[in-house]
Design a protein around this motif. Sequence first.
Motif, PDB file in Angstrom:
ATOM      1  N   LYS A  28       0.829  -1.209   0.000  1.00 19.23           N
ATOM      2  CA  LYS A  28       0.000   0.000   0.000  1.00 19.23           C
ATOM      3  C   LYS A  28       0.864   1.259   0.000  1.00 19.23           C
ATOM      4  O   LYS A  28       0.577   2.222  -0.718  1.00 19.23           O
ATOM      5  N   SER A  29       1.948   1.234   0.783  1.00 22.47           N
ATOM      6  CA  SER A  29       2.798   2.420   0.910  1.00 22.47           C
ATOM      7  C   SER A  29       3.836   2.557  -0.196  1.00 22.47           C
ATOM      8  O   SER A  29       4.088   3.664  -0.679  1.00 22.47           O
ATOM      9  N   LEU A  30       4.458   1.429  -0.582  1.00 25.81           N
ATOM     10  CA  LEU A  30       5.616   1.512  -1.481  1.00 25.81           C
ATOM     11  C   LEU A  30       5.516   0.648  -2.741  1.00 25.81           C
ATOM     12  O   LEU A  30       6.377   0.737  -3.611  1.00 25.81           O
ATOM     13  N   GLY A  31       4.488  -0.202  -2.802  1.00 26.63           N
ATOM     14  CA  GLY A  31       4.284  -1.016  -4.000  1.00 26.63           C
ATOM     15  C   GLY A  31       3.346  -0.300  -4.952  1.00 26.63           C
ATOM     16  O   GLY A  31       3.432   0.916  -5.124  1.00 26.63           O
ATOM     17  N   ASP A  32       2.396  -1.048  -5.526  1.00 28.80           N
ATOM     18  CA  ASP A  32       1.489  -0.401  -6.477  1.00 28.80           C
ATOM     19  C   ASP A  32       0.337   0.342  -5.797  1.00 28.80           C
ATOM     20  O   ASP A  32      -0.484   0.971  -6.460  1.00 28.80           O
ATOM     21  N   GLY A  33       0.284   0.265  -4.451  1.00 27.87           N
ATOM     22  CA  GLY A  33      -0.688   1.056  -3.699  1.00 27.87           C
ATOM     23  C   GLY A  33      -2.119   0.559  -3.744  1.00 27.87           C
ATOM     24  O   GLY A  33      -3.032   1.267  -3.306  1.00 27.87           O
ATOM     25  N   ALA A 186       7.450  -8.918  -6.819  1.00 33.89           N
ATOM     26  CA  ALA A 186       8.916  -8.944  -6.821  1.00 33.89           C
ATOM     27  C   ALA A 186       9.478  -7.600  -6.374  1.00 33.89           C
ATOM     28  O   ALA A 186      10.476  -7.535  -5.642  1.00 33.89           O
ATOM     29  N   HIS A 187       8.826  -6.510  -6.779  1.00 33.74           N
ATOM     30  CA  HIS A 187       9.231  -5.162  -6.385  1.00 33.74           C
ATOM     31  C   HIS A 187       9.137  -4.995  -4.869  1.00 33.74           C
ATOM     32  O   HIS A 187      10.072  -4.504  -4.215  1.00 33.74           O
ATOM     33  N   VAL A 188       8.022  -5.422  -4.275  1.00 34.16           N
ATOM     34  CA  VAL A 188       7.829  -5.306  -2.819  1.00 34.16           C
ATOM     35  C   VAL A 188       8.830  -6.190  -2.087  1.00 34.16           C
ATOM     36  O   VAL A 188       9.406  -5.793  -1.068  1.00 34.16           O
ATOM     37  N   LYS A 189       9.088  -7.382  -2.608  1.00 34.41           N
ATOM     38  CA  LYS A 189      10.077  -8.281  -2.001  1.00 34.41           C
ATOM     39  C   LYS A 189      11.450  -7.608  -1.957  1.00 34.41           C
ATOM     40  O   LYS A 189      12.163  -7.690  -0.954  1.00 34.41           O
ATOM     41  N   ARG A 190      11.817  -6.959  -3.056  1.00 37.85           N
ATOM     42  CA  ARG A 190      13.106  -6.264  -3.094  1.00 37.85           C
ATOM     43  C   ARG A 190      13.153  -5.162  -2.054  1.00 37.85           C
ATOM     44  O   ARG A 190      14.135  -5.003  -1.333  1.00 37.85           O
ATOM     45  N   LEU A 191      12.101  -4.385  -1.964  1.00 39.14           N
ATOM     46  CA  LEU A 191      12.041  -3.273  -1.003  1.00 39.14           C
ATOM     47  C   LEU A 191      12.144  -3.777   0.432  1.00 39.14           C
ATOM     48  O   LEU A 191      12.683  -3.100   1.296  1.00 39.14           O
ATOM     49  N   MET A 192      11.621  -4.985   0.679  1.00 38.37           N
ATOM     50  CA  MET A 192      11.651  -5.562   2.036  1.00 38.37           C
ATOM     51  C   MET A 192      12.923  -6.371   2.289  1.00 38.37           C
ATOM     52  O   MET A 192      13.099  -6.910   3.375  1.00 38.37           O
ATOM     53  N   GLY A 193      13.789  -6.450   1.272  1.00 37.76           N
ATOM     54  CA  GLY A 193      15.075  -7.101   1.455  1.00 37.76           C
ATOM     55  C   GLY A 193      15.076  -8.604   1.271  1.00 37.76           C
ATOM     56  O   GLY A 193      16.024  -9.289   1.664  1.00 37.76           O
ATOM     57  N   PHE A 194      14.023  -9.153   0.641  1.00 36.41           N
ATOM     58  CA  PHE A 194      13.944 -10.604   0.458  1.00 36.41           C
ATOM     59  C   PHE A 194      14.671 -11.088  -0.783  1.00 36.41           C
ATOM     60  O   PHE A 194      14.910 -12.278  -0.919  1.00 36.41           O
ATOM     61  N   VAL A 195      14.969 -10.187  -1.705  1.00 33.40           N
ATOM     62  CA  VAL A 195      15.722 -10.574  -2.926  1.00 33.40           C
ATOM     63  C   VAL A 195      16.788  -9.521  -3.208  1.00 33.40           C
ATOM     64  O   VAL A 195      16.704  -8.404  -2.746  1.00 33.40           O
TER      65      VAL A 195
END
Length: 195
Positions: A28-33, A186-195
């Motif tokens: 919601k905050s940093l992905g596609d919202g 995948a974008h959210v995963k990257r932002l959260m440090g999972f990839v």
Amino acid sequence: MKKVCLLLADGFEAVEASVFTDVIGWNKSLGDGTTELVTVGLHDQLQCTFNFRVIPELQVSDMNIDEFDALAIPGGFEEAGFYEDAYSEPFLGVIREFERQGKIIASICVGALPVGKSGILDGREGTTYNLGEGRRQKQLAEFGVKVAPDQPIVVDGNIITSYNPSTAFDVAFKLLEMLTTKENCAHVKRLMGFV
């Protein structure tokens, strides 16, 4: 906006609930919202397995399932009273209505047991807690579920089940992917440090 109902039984595991709040919140905050999450329970206040207390935003009696796009169910401990809520008719009725409307249902660990008990997994594939000599997986099989004992996560159509708390983030990300896109997930995963 895609709305996720986080359905909490008394005795739920806080870590299994929190992955849904975090992944959906990060999106919601940093992905596609496009996602938001609402906590729903059977009581004014819920207590998790290890005494953490939560006040749900809505009670089951006040929710309108038509407003939601997906259902998320964390597991919990029998000793903390999880099955008293999770196996109750109001709780099972929510699961059945989400299925009747063809909406996504994601569960973690023994969160799959009320899904099985509701009848919607009869003849379909799923899994649940895999340790403890497979006792919980045997219980799931008693509901007519084709248990995949060694698969960490099982997706059968609109239903996601998993076999222990270690799968929690993966289930939440799978739910996000199904609600949005693989690329966004995948974008959210990257932002959260999972990839």
